[in-house]
Structures are given as C-alpha cells and as structure tokens.
Design a protein around this motif. Structure first.
Motif, PDB file in Angstrom:
ATOM      1  N   THR A 197       0.830  -1.207   0.000  1.00 39.51           N
ATOM      2  CA  THR A 197       0.000   0.000   0.000  1.00 39.51           C
ATOM      3  C   THR A 197       0.860   1.251   0.000  1.00 39.51           C
ATOM      4  OG1 THR A 197      -1.865  -1.060   1.115  1.00 39.51           O
ATOM      5  CG2 THR A 197      -1.678   1.324   1.352  1.00 39.51           C
ATOM      6  N   ILE A 198       1.869   1.293   0.857  1.00 42.80           N
ATOM      7  CA  ILE A 198       2.716   2.481   0.958  1.00 42.80           C
ATOM      8  C   ILE A 198       3.473   2.716  -0.350  1.00 42.80           C
ATOM      9  CG2 ILE A 198       4.753   3.425   2.117  1.00 42.80           C
ATOM     10  CD1 ILE A 198       3.711   2.005   4.677  1.00 42.80           C
ATOM     11  N   TYR A 249       2.558   6.680   7.397  1.00 44.76           N
ATOM     12  CA  TYR A 249       2.653   5.458   6.603  1.00 44.76           C
ATOM     13  C   TYR A 249       1.954   4.294   7.321  1.00 44.76           C
ATOM     14  CZ  TYR A 249       6.228   7.453   3.466  1.00 44.76           C
ATOM     15  OH  TYR A 249       6.905   8.201   2.542  1.00 44.76           O
ATOM     16  N   ASP A 250       2.220   4.194   8.642  1.00 44.99           N
ATOM     17  CA  ASP A 250       1.602   3.097   9.390  1.00 44.99           C
ATOM     18  C   ASP A 250       0.082   3.221   9.415  1.00 44.99           C
ATOM     19  OD1 ASP A 250       3.961   1.785   9.972  1.00 44.99           O
ATOM     20  OD2 ASP A 250       4.310   2.948  11.793  1.00 44.99           O
ATOM     21  N   TYR A 251      -0.403   4.455   9.610  1.00 47.19           N
ATOM     22  CA  TYR A 251      -1.856   4.661   9.636  1.00 47.19           C
ATOM     23  C   TYR A 251      -2.485   4.274   8.301  1.00 47.19           C
ATOM     24  CZ  TYR A 251      -6.167   7.226   8.822  1.00 47.19           C
ATOM     25  OH  TYR A 251      -7.426   7.564   8.437  1.00 47.19           O
ATOM     26  N   SER A 292      -3.566   1.155  13.955  1.00 43.04           N
ATOM     27  CA  SER A 292      -2.723   2.319  14.241  1.00 43.04           C
ATOM     28  C   SER A 292      -3.138   3.131  15.465  1.00 43.04           C
ATOM     29  CB  SER A 292      -2.709   3.254  13.033  1.00 43.04           C
ATOM     30  OG  SER A 292      -3.993   3.834  12.843  1.00 43.04           O
ATOM     31  N   ASN A 293      -4.451   3.146  15.787  1.00 45.06           N
ATOM     32  CA  ASN A 293      -4.958   3.991  16.880  1.00 45.06           C
ATOM     33  C   ASN A 293      -4.535   5.450  16.746  1.00 45.06           C
ATOM     34  OD1 ASN A 293      -6.498   2.132  18.181  1.00 45.06           O
ATOM     35  ND2 ASN A 293      -5.280   1.998  20.028  1.00 45.06           N
ATOM     36  N   ILE A 294      -4.342   5.933  15.511  1.00 38.47           N
ATOM     37  CA  ILE A 294      -3.972   7.329  15.317  1.00 38.47           C
ATOM     38  C   ILE A 294      -5.029   8.220  15.970  1.00 38.47           C
ATOM     39  CG2 ILE A 294      -5.153   7.538  13.079  1.00 38.47           C
ATOM     40  CD1 ILE A 294      -2.826   9.318  12.147  1.00 38.47           C
ATOM     41  N   MET A 295      -4.565   9.269  16.650  1.00 36.66           N
ATOM     42  CA  MET A 295      -5.478  10.147  17.390  1.00 36.66           C
ATOM     43  C   MET A 295      -5.878  11.329  16.533  1.00 36.66           C
ATOM     44  SD  MET A 295      -7.211  11.068  20.003  1.00 36.66           S
ATOM     45  CE  MET A 295      -6.704  10.173  21.461  1.00 36.66           C
TER      46      MET A 295
END
Length: 501
Positions: A197-198, A249-251, A292-295
């Motif tokens: 994906t990245i 990238y991780d998200y 990812s738990n991106i905030m």
C-alpha cells in the motif's frame, strides 16, 4: 444509516382553521414526552415551508391527520397525506366531532375519535417506543456493540462510545497528557499488504507531482476519566490521555492492508482479533488494537444564534461528498508539541519560506513537551475554517466532550465542541473573506443546535457520514440538550454558560 427502532416521531397534518383543536393534540404529545413536529417552532420565518414539511414527514414514524370539514377542503392537508402515504408512513386520523365516519379512500385506515381515545393512542406510542430495538444485521460489529453506540433520533453512529455522555465535558485545564515514545508493533499478517500500500501511494503521488511523507502523528495508548485530580487538594475530575508515536505510513498502510486482506465488512471474529473488540466495548480498552490507533480530533462548532456547523468534503480530497464535523485534525507530534506548564507551542508554525525540519516530516521526532489535542483543535479551527477565529472564543469555550472508536476508520477520535460568540452567517463570512489554508477541503454546512429538529435529524440520517465526525456532532447536541434540561434554560442561556464555564 437508519435502523428499525420504534421510537416515535409524530407529524400532525391539519388545516390552519383547526389550530386550536390541534394545539390540544400537540399538548398531549408534550405531556407524554413524544417527539413531534411543532409547526410554530420548526417552521422558521423565511423557511422553505414545503421542504421543511417534506423533511418532517420523511423523519416521522407516524403522521396524525386532524380530519375536519376544514381539512377536507385544504390542499395542504391532502398534499401532506399523499406524501406520507407515498413514503409508507403510519397514518392515524383523528376525527373532528363534526364528522361521524371516515371518507373514502381512507375508510379502512386507523382512526380515533374523542380526546380519551387519542390519549390512549399516544400512550401506545410511548410503550412501543420503550421496547423498540435497532435491527442490526445478525453477527455485525454494530450488533455486538449495540449497548455502547451513539444514538440519535432515527439512527445511530457506527462507533463505540468509549467515554462521554450527558453534560460531562473537560476543558484544557482538566486534561492531563502523558507521552511515551514506544514504537508501534506491526501485525505480521498485515505487514506485506501494508508495504504494498505504501509503495503504491508513493508511486501515485510521484506520478502527479505530490509529496507523500511519513508525518509525525500520535496514537492513543490508553486513557482514563478520573473522578478526581490526585495532584490537587480539590476533587476536580480530570481526563488522562497516554499517547505514543505513529507514522502516517503506518496509519494509511495498516488501514488499507486491513481492508485489502479482510474486506470492507469482515466477520465479527476479525474485529475481535484485530481490535480486541470485547475489551474495547466492555472496558473502553484501546490498548489491544493491532491497528494504528492514530489520534484525530473531531470538532463541532456551535454558534450563538443556535446552529451547529459540520462539513461536506470537497471533490479535491479523499471521500468527496462525505459528511464530517466542522474540523478534523490529526494530533501532530511536531506541530502540536506543547509545554505542559505554560501551554505554549514549542514549535511555532514556520513561514512557507522557512519550511519544516527533516524530522518534522517523518516518524523520528520526539516531543520536547507533550502533543496537545487542544493545540491540534485550535490549529484545525484556524486552518480549516479561518484564522480570524483565533482569539474570538475564550479558552473555556473549547471542550472535550467524549472519545469514540469508529468502525469505519478503525481508530479513536477525541470529540470536541467549541462555542463561538458569533452567528452562523458571521462565521461563514469570516471563512469566505479570510479562509484558512485548508479551507478548500470541505464546505461548511449548518443545522439547528437542537437534536429534536427535523432538519437536524434528516442530516444525521444521511448515509455518507464519517462516523467520528458524526459522533462529535451528536455529542455536541447531547451536551446542549442535557444542559438545557438540567438547568431548565433557553439555548441562549445554555450557550453563555458553556462559553464561560
């Protein structure tokens, strides 16, 4: 999204010549706390009457028709009956005492006569509403989380309510942030799909001359809404957030890898494995998520003239035409790095000529202070709406109202609302005259700041919402409603209280 709850919402159709009799019908609905369309309240001066009535019928569960000699001659009543019949609404006729029977072609439909029979009909609505349940698909993630979802008239939000309800909120002085620079563990089963994906996104960006970089974002490790601040002699509730690093990238890679390998509607056991769903629902525990738990910070704007603002995404960004809150801003380790003692930004925004240092564009930046969600929310209000909002509202006006975990985005959203001492039109004018640098991303829209408004219900029941943004709007409406109910006050009084407290 809508569901099959039997919670009643009543539209009453009648001739203006019967207004006195209809007031008695509306009063009975008020006495038994049945939500209903109130023609004096919900048809505002200068409003599109036909559109407002049509929306009310669309949102209604029942349409009550006051049938009298006057209504039989009213084109409006027949139009409303036709719209309700065409939308398969439950029709209930209340016969005026001057009529002894139902006219054709409605002689086979339900009708009531007399005030006592009408009151019994309303009581039936109340009892039915108490037992109504949503018709979630069996085995769906929403069915598993049904007791922890956000609900609104006519629908729900596909997000777990981790924290936040009623008139509870936290201002900046009651939020404690901790940061730990602990790396994210990439699930082995998603690693290859993430890397594909990245690489695909990098090539796509390069082909069209764009930059795709690994920004220094932040993820939620844990949270706790404590009843008291243990560091103070005062028993003041506080919200504690424990944050860590995550790269863009991780998200993007993990979210798309999840969908690539599991599909858009995976079975329940997949959510249980990747999100630790049972602990998420039962305890609000986000720590078990393998994603990812991106905030991100989802902000709803409340105006002093009784509107809440939300956004419709433009064709120049992802998910064009989608609906979300007025401001959606991810928490950035560099841009929102804040001195926890003074609240001052440690990396003031550079000019375009200065650019950003290299470690502000990748995942290596370690905050000197702590990444502040309030700084991110203020930054988003400036960049996505207008820099003229800076300093227009007092610090107390920006409030955290809750924390949601959306099943569409697979990560938590910190829910905010901000009470701005300006009218809706004044804010729209500010945005037009001095737009923020990201204002192109969406068009601002508005609905009444009243969860019982038919127009608000209509918009909330549209199917193209980002669930974190929708949760932000629902929580703002819940907060306003709770304050007005508990204080027995007007919207204007509740707005002033929430602006200052």
């Amino acid at each position: 999204m809508t569901h099959g709850t039997t919670e009643p919402y009543v539209m009453v159709s009648f001739s203006s010549r019967d207004a006195a009799q209809v007031d008695e019908l509306l009063a009975e609905l008020d006495r038994q706390s049945v939500r209903h369309f109130e023609y004096r309240r919900d048809i505002r001066h200068g409003a599109d009457i036909l559109g407002t009535v049509r929306n009310a019928i669309e949102q209604s569960s029942h349409v009550v028709i006051y049938l009298s000699p006057a209504s039989l001659e009213s084109p409006w009543v027949w139009l409303e009956v036709g719209m309700a019949f065409g939308r398969e609404k439950a029709l209930v006729f209340v016969l005026d005492e001057a009529l002894t029977s139902m006219p054709m072609p409605f002689d086979g439909l339900r009708h009531v006569t007399g005030r006592s029979e009408y009151a019994r009909f309303v009581r039936e609505l109340v009892e039915t509403g108490k037992s109504g349940t949503p018709d979630f698909p069996p085995g769906s993630v929403e069915e598993a989380a049904r007791d922890k979802l956000y609900y609104h008239p006519g629908g729900w939000v596909s997000a777990v309510r981790l924290w936040g309800a009623e008139d509870v909120y936290f201002t900046e002085d009651r939020v404690r942030v901790e940061y730990e620079h602990v790396p994210l563990h990439i699930p082995p089963e998603l690693a290859q799909a993430r890397d594909r994906t990245i690489e695909a996104k990098k090539k796509r960006a390069e082909a069209i001359g764009q930059v795709f970089f690994d920004g220094p974002n932040t993820r939620l490790l844990d949270f706790r809404a404590s009843p008291v601040d243990e560091t103070s002699a005062l028993e003041v509730p506080v919200l504690r957030l424990r944050l860590g690093p995550v790269g863009w990238y991780d998200y993007e890679g993990l979210d798309e890898a999840f969908r690539e390998t599991q599909g858009d509607s995976p079975p329940l056991h997949v959510y249980r494995y990747f999100l630790k769903l049972d602990a998420l629902i039962r305890d609000g525990d986000v720590s078990g998520s393998r994603l990812s738990n991106i905030m991100d910070n989802a902000v709803t704007i409340v105006t002093e003239d009784g509107h809440v603002l939300y956004g419709e995404r433009s064709r120049r960004v992802t998910y064009p035409g989608g609906l979300t809150c007025a401001v959606a801003e991810n928490l950035n380790r560099y841009l929102d790095d804040t001195d926890p003692r003074t609240g001052q930004l440690l990396n003031p925004l550079p000019s375009a000529a200065d650019g950003l240092p290299g470690n502000a564009l990748d995942g290596s930046y370690v905050p000197t202070g702590v990444p502040s969600p309030f700084a991110a929310a203020r930054r988003g209000l400036s960049s996505e709406v207008s820099p003229r909002l800076d300093g227009l509202y007092p610090p107390s006006a920006l409030k955290v109202t809750g924390l949601a975990f959306g099943f569409d985005i697979l990560h938590p959203s910190l829910l905010f609302c901000v009470f701005v001492p300006a009218s809706r039109d004044e804010i729209f004018a500010m945005r037009a005259q001095e737009p923020g640098d990201e204002a192109y991303e969406q068009v601002l829209r508005s609905v009444p700041a009243d969860r019982d408004s038919p127009e608000t219900a209509r918009v909330l029941n549209l199917g193209n919402w980002a669930q974190g943004g929708k949760a932000s709007l629902v929580r703002a409406l819940e907060l306003i409603h709770a304050v007005r109910r508990r204080r027995g006050c007007s919207f204007a009084d509740a707005f002033q209280l929430l602006l200052d407290e």
